[in-house]
Design a protein around this motif. Structure first.
Motif, mmCIF file in Angstrom:
data_model
loop_
_atom_site.group_PDB
_atom_site.id
_atom_site.type_symbol
_atom_site.label_atom_id
_atom_site.label_comp_id
_atom_site.label_asym_id
_atom_site.label_seq_id
_atom_site.Cartn_x
_atom_site.Cartn_y
_atom_site.Cartn_z
ATOM 1 N N GLU A 19 0.835 -1.199 0.000
ATOM 2 C CA GLU A 19 0.000 0.000 0.000
ATOM 3 C C GLU A 19 0.873 1.253 0.000
ATOM 4 O OE1 GLU A 19 -3.598 2.154 2.488
ATOM 5 O OE2 GLU A 19 -2.214 0.852 3.587
ATOM 6 N N HIS A 20 1.850 1.287 0.880
ATOM 7 C CA HIS A 20 2.751 2.444 0.967
ATOM 8 C C HIS A 20 3.484 2.669 -0.353
ATOM 9 C CE1 HIS A 20 6.680 4.326 1.698
ATOM 10 N NE2 HIS A 20 5.982 5.125 2.487
ATOM 11 N N ASP A 21 4.036 1.607 -0.914
ATOM 12 C CA ASP A 21 4.832 1.742 -2.143
ATOM 13 C C ASP A 21 3.977 2.121 -3.346
ATOM 14 O OD1 ASP A 21 6.984 1.101 -0.555
ATOM 15 O OD2 ASP A 21 7.285 -0.904 -1.405
ATOM 16 N N LEU A 22 2.752 1.603 -3.415
ATOM 17 C CA LEU A 22 1.851 1.998 -4.508
ATOM 18 C C LEU A 22 1.503 3.477 -4.413
ATOM 19 C CD1 LEU A 22 -0.489 -1.109 -4.603
ATOM 20 C CD2 LEU A 22 0.728 -0.179 -6.598
ATOM 21 N N ALA A 24 3.239 5.809 -2.890
ATOM 22 C CA ALA A 24 4.455 6.585 -3.148
ATOM 23 C C ALA A 24 4.748 6.650 -4.649
ATOM 24 C CB ALA A 24 5.642 5.972 -2.394
ATOM 25 N N ALA A 25 4.581 5.523 -5.347
ATOM 26 C CA ALA A 25 4.792 5.514 -6.802
ATOM 27 C C ALA A 25 3.758 6.399 -7.493
ATOM 28 C CB ALA A 25 4.721 4.083 -7.342
ATOM 29 N N ALA A 26 2.524 6.368 -7.020
ATOM 30 C CA ALA A 26 1.482 7.228 -7.597
ATOM 31 C C ALA A 26 1.864 8.695 -7.449
ATOM 32 C CB ALA A 26 0.137 6.955 -6.934
ATOM 33 N N ASP A 27 2.418 9.063 -6.302
ATOM 34 C CA ASP A 27 2.859 10.444 -6.088
ATOM 35 C C ASP A 27 4.064 10.792 -6.957
ATOM 36 O OD1 ASP A 27 0.938 11.273 -4.313
ATOM 37 O OD2 ASP A 27 2.160 10.923 -2.519
ATOM 38 N N ARG A 28 5.039 9.885 -7.012
ATOM 39 C CA ARG A 28 6.257 10.152 -7.789
ATOM 40 C C ARG A 28 5.980 10.283 -9.278
ATOM 41 N NH1 ARG A 28 8.678 6.780 -4.112
ATOM 42 N NH2 ARG A 28 8.346 4.922 -5.350
ATOM 43 N N HIS A 29 4.996 9.567 -9.772
ATOM 44 C CA HIS A 29 4.744 9.522 -11.217
ATOM 45 C C HIS A 29 3.379 10.129 -11.546
ATOM 46 C CE1 HIS A 29 8.359 7.186 -11.347
ATOM 47 N NE2 HIS A 29 7.851 6.372 -10.441
ATOM 48 N N ALA A 31 2.685 12.645 -13.228
ATOM 49 C CA ALA A 31 2.580 13.071 -14.636
ATOM 50 C C ALA A 31 2.120 11.920 -15.532
ATOM 51 C CB ALA A 31 3.911 13.623 -15.129
ATOM 52 N N GLU A 32 2.360 10.684 -15.117
ATOM 53 C CA GLU A 32 1.883 9.505 -15.852
ATOM 54 C C GLU A 32 0.497 9.180 -15.290
ATOM 55 O OE1 GLU A 32 3.241 7.960 -18.372
ATOM 56 O OE2 GLU A 32 5.129 9.057 -18.357
ATOM 57 N N HIS A 33 -0.522 9.759 -15.904
ATOM 58 C CA HIS A 33 -1.867 9.710 -15.327
ATOM 59 C C HIS A 33 -2.374 8.292 -15.080
ATOM 60 C CE1 HIS A 33 -2.230 13.992 -15.486
ATOM 61 N NE2 HIS A 33 -1.824 13.982 -16.743
ATOM 62 N N GLU A 34 -2.137 7.376 -16.023
ATOM 63 C CA GLU A 34 -2.615 6.007 -15.820
ATOM 64 C C GLU A 34 -1.947 5.369 -14.609
ATOM 65 O OE1 GLU A 34 -2.993 1.648 -17.953
ATOM 66 O OE2 GLU A 34 -2.220 3.316 -19.128
ATOM 67 N N VAL A 35 -0.639 5.544 -14.511
ATOM 68 C CA VAL A 35 0.094 4.978 -13.376
ATOM 69 C C VAL A 35 -0.416 5.603 -12.080
ATOM 70 C CG1 VAL A 35 2.358 4.809 -12.265
ATOM 71 C CG2 VAL A 35 2.137 4.419 -14.735
ATOM 72 N N HIS A 36 -0.550 6.902 -12.075
ATOM 73 C CA HIS A 36 -0.991 7.592 -10.867
ATOM 74 C C HIS A 36 -2.365 7.082 -10.408
ATOM 75 C CE1 HIS A 36 -1.854 10.696 -7.965
ATOM 76 N NE2 HIS A 36 -2.973 10.947 -8.607
ATOM 77 N N ALA A 39 -2.440 3.037 -9.703
ATOM 78 C CA ALA A 39 -1.691 2.706 -8.481
ATOM 79 C C ALA A 39 -2.474 3.126 -7.237
ATOM 80 C CB ALA A 39 -0.314 3.369 -8.504
ATOM 81 N N THR A 40 -3.099 4.290 -7.298
ATOM 82 C CA THR A 40 -3.920 4.746 -6.176
ATOM 83 C C THR A 40 -5.096 3.802 -5.959
ATOM 84 O OG1 THR A 40 -3.278 7.035 -6.620
ATOM 85 C CG2 THR A 40 -5.255 6.696 -5.281
#
Length: 162
Positions: A19-22, A24-29, A31-36, A39-40
């Motif tokens: 949960e934490h890593d997903l 964090a990745a959503a926040d870091r990326h 600009a990549e709307h699908e990933v953001h 992942a959330t």
């Protein structure tokens, strides 16, 4: 401590990390709307798994802490502003692939633990444990499929661009 309690604790820790890593990745990326957005969304599954594990834990003599509050903080606001900066740089793509790989491996570890728990539940006739694994494992498999699909989609372009 039994093998079942050790596996329950490993799953609890693994789902908390996931949960934490997903998130964090959503926040870091961002600009990549699908990933953001995806992942959330799939981080909510890990949150739900944690809640289910916490609820089941006392039956097996465990006291597991509940999900952490993943609310926005100062660093989230800083990352959001940074992610909104114009232009993209090649290192961002490699960082995204690195994050997706790490997420894939973490989800795979959780999947194996769910499978082991389900097998133990079947062997012991523990319907409570089997219901838990049956409810959570398919969502973990979907997390694996999502990360794998994203890696397959993004890797060719990101690894070969100059």
């Amino acid at each position: 401590m039994t093998g079942i309690t050790i596996t329950l604790r490993a799953l609890h820790d693994g789902e908390r990390r996931m949960e934490h890593d997903l998130l964090a990745a959503a926040d870091r990326h961002r600009a990549e709307h699908e990933v953001h957005h995806v992942a959330t969304d799939v981080a909510r599954w890990s949150h739900e798994h944690i809640e289910r594990l916490v609820h089941a834990a006392p039956h097996y003599g465990l006291d597991l802490p509940g999900p952490t509050n993943q609310g926005p903080g100062l660093w989230a606001a800083v990352r959001e502003k940074t992610a909104q900066a114009p232009g993209r740089y090649p290192e961002a793509g490699l960082a995204l692939l690195h994050d997706l790989r790490d997420l894939h491996l973490a989800a795979t570890e959780n999947s194996l633990n769910w499978e082991m728990l389900a097998q133990a539940a079947q062997a012991t006739g523990d319907s409570r444990l089997l219901d838990l694994a049956t409810a959570c494992h398919p969502q973990t498999l979907r997390q694996i499929r999502w990360t794998n699909t994203m890696i397959k989609t993004l890797a060719p372009q990101l690894l070969t661009s100059t």
